[in-house]
Design an enzyme around this catalytic site. Sequence first.
Site, PDB file in Angstrom:
ATOM      1  N   HIS A  17      -4.076  35.369   5.778  1.00 50.06           N
ATOM      2  CA  HIS A  17      -3.975  34.616   4.521  1.00 50.06           C
ATOM      3  C   HIS A  17      -2.660  33.833   4.469  1.00 50.06           C
ATOM      4  CE1 HIS A  17      -6.509  38.085   2.647  1.00 50.06           C
ATOM      5  NE2 HIS A  17      -7.302  37.051   2.757  1.00 50.06           N
ATOM      6  N   LYS A  41     -16.308  42.060  -4.583  1.00 47.52           N
ATOM      7  CA  LYS A  41     -15.946  43.305  -3.893  1.00 47.52           C
ATOM      8  C   LYS A  41     -15.032  44.064  -4.869  1.00 47.52           C
ATOM      9  CE  LYS A  41     -14.916  39.880  -0.406  1.00 47.52           C
ATOM     10  NZ  LYS A  41     -13.819  39.180   0.249  1.00 47.52           N
ATOM     11  N   ARG A  90     -12.701  32.126   9.668  1.00 51.75           N
ATOM     12  CA  ARG A  90     -12.393  32.964  10.827  1.00 51.75           C
ATOM     13  C   ARG A  90     -13.443  32.851  11.913  1.00 51.75           C
ATOM     14  NH1 ARG A  90     -11.401  37.989   7.056  1.00 51.75           N
ATOM     15  NH2 ARG A  90     -12.850  36.670   5.942  1.00 51.75           N
ATOM     16  N   SER A 128      -8.602  41.941   5.010  1.00 56.45           N
ATOM     17  CA  SER A 128      -7.970  42.921   4.124  1.00 56.45           C
ATOM     18  C   SER A 128      -8.572  44.308   4.389  1.00 56.45           C
ATOM     19  CB  SER A 128      -8.176  42.534   2.666  1.00 56.45           C
ATOM     20  OG  SER A 128      -7.560  41.295   2.406  1.00 56.45           O
TER      21      SER A 128
HETATM   22  P1  ADP Z   1     -11.166  38.777   2.886  1.00 54.13           P
HETATM   23  O1  ADP Z   1     -12.324  37.938   3.364  1.00 54.13           O
HETATM   24  O2  ADP Z   1     -10.254  39.268   3.981  1.00 54.13           O
HETATM   25  O3  ADP Z   1     -11.525  39.840   1.887  1.00 54.13           O
HETATM   26  P2  ADP Z   1     -10.346  36.991   0.801  1.00 54.13           P
HETATM   27  O4  ADP Z   1     -11.603  37.084   0.033  1.00 54.13           O
HETATM   28  O5  ADP Z   1      -9.093  37.338   0.077  1.00 54.13           O
HETATM   29  O6  ADP Z   1     -10.250  37.820   2.143  1.00 54.13           O
HETATM   30  O7  ADP Z   1     -10.267  35.565   1.478  1.00 54.13           O
HETATM   31  C1  ADP Z   1      -9.611  34.467   0.957  1.00 54.13           C
HETATM   32  C2  ADP Z   1      -9.706  33.293   1.901  1.00 54.13           C
HETATM   33  O8  ADP Z   1      -8.923  33.558   3.065  1.00 54.13           O
HETATM   34  C3  ADP Z   1     -11.088  32.963   2.438  1.00 54.13           C
HETATM   35  O9  ADP Z   1     -11.184  31.551   2.555  1.00 54.13           O
HETATM   36  C4  ADP Z   1     -11.120  33.621   3.790  1.00 54.13           C
HETATM   37  O10 ADP Z   1     -12.025  33.008   4.671  1.00 54.13           O
HETATM   38  C5  ADP Z   1      -9.687  33.401   4.230  1.00 54.13           C
HETATM   39  N1  ADP Z   1      -9.216  34.363   5.212  1.00 54.13           N
HETATM   40  C6  ADP Z   1      -9.309  35.707   5.162  1.00 54.13           C
HETATM   41  N2  ADP Z   1      -8.754  36.286   6.241  1.00 54.13           N
HETATM   42  C7  ADP Z   1      -8.301  35.273   7.026  1.00 54.13           C
HETATM   43  C8  ADP Z   1      -7.660  35.216   8.307  1.00 54.13           C
HETATM   44  N3  ADP Z   1      -7.394  36.321   8.991  1.00 54.13           N
HETATM   45  N4  ADP Z   1      -7.321  34.002   8.793  1.00 54.13           N
HETATM   46  C9  ADP Z   1      -7.642  32.881   8.093  1.00 54.13           C
HETATM   47  N5  ADP Z   1      -8.259  32.866   6.893  1.00 54.13           N
HETATM   48  C10 ADP Z   1      -8.588  34.035   6.358  1.00 54.13           C
END
Ligand code: ADP
Length: 162
Positions: A17, A41, A90, A128
């Site tokens: 992130h 979630k 990703r 996460s």
């Molecule tokens: P997660 O999918 O890990 O629960 P979030 O819902 O907080 O995370 O995701 C927020 C944004 O960050 C989304 O656009 C998701 O695709 C992106 N994201 C999550 N993990 C990564 C990563 N490791 N590298 C790049 N972007 C990411």
Amino acid sequence: MKIAVYPGSFDPITLGHLNIIKRASRLFDKVYVCVAVNSSKKPHFSIAERVDFVRRVTGKYGNVEVDSCGGLLVDFARERGATFIVKGLRAVSDFEMEFQIALLNKKLSPEIETVFLTAEEKYTYLSSTIAREMAMYRADISKAVPREIVPDVLERLALDKE
Ligand code: ADP
């Protein structure tokens, strides 16, 4: 002025992130990170904790601001004059859902463009969920979450496990 919002649940924020935030802060004049209150979630960290973690690790970026958001993302964006939504991609598995959300947001607010940034290779496996799992088993999470929040994440998740 190019203003973007970067939404997510950040439960907790990972290095993946943070990498997207850093790159977005170079592409846009201002980036608002929107920490979703009502994630579909069920979050492990409270909204206050998640916002605090993101604020602590993005303090060094002068043009990044962090807020919680409970309503529609396009309303959050409109209120801040943002015309871009930034998303991280990703893998192909992220694509279908993100494509659907982008089309929906376009219908709701045609003036807002969704921009996808590809995950940096070394972070493509990071989520996460993985960071939390590692913390629960006391693994070294310094390669998963920013170092400023490592002790807090470890302490909180170790407590949860007891
Ligand atoms: P997660 O999918 O890990 O629960 P979030 O819902 O907080 O995370 O995701 C927020 C944004 O960050 C989304 O656009 C998701 O695709 C992106 N994201 C999550 N993990 C990564 C990563 N490791 N590298 C790049 N972007 C990411």
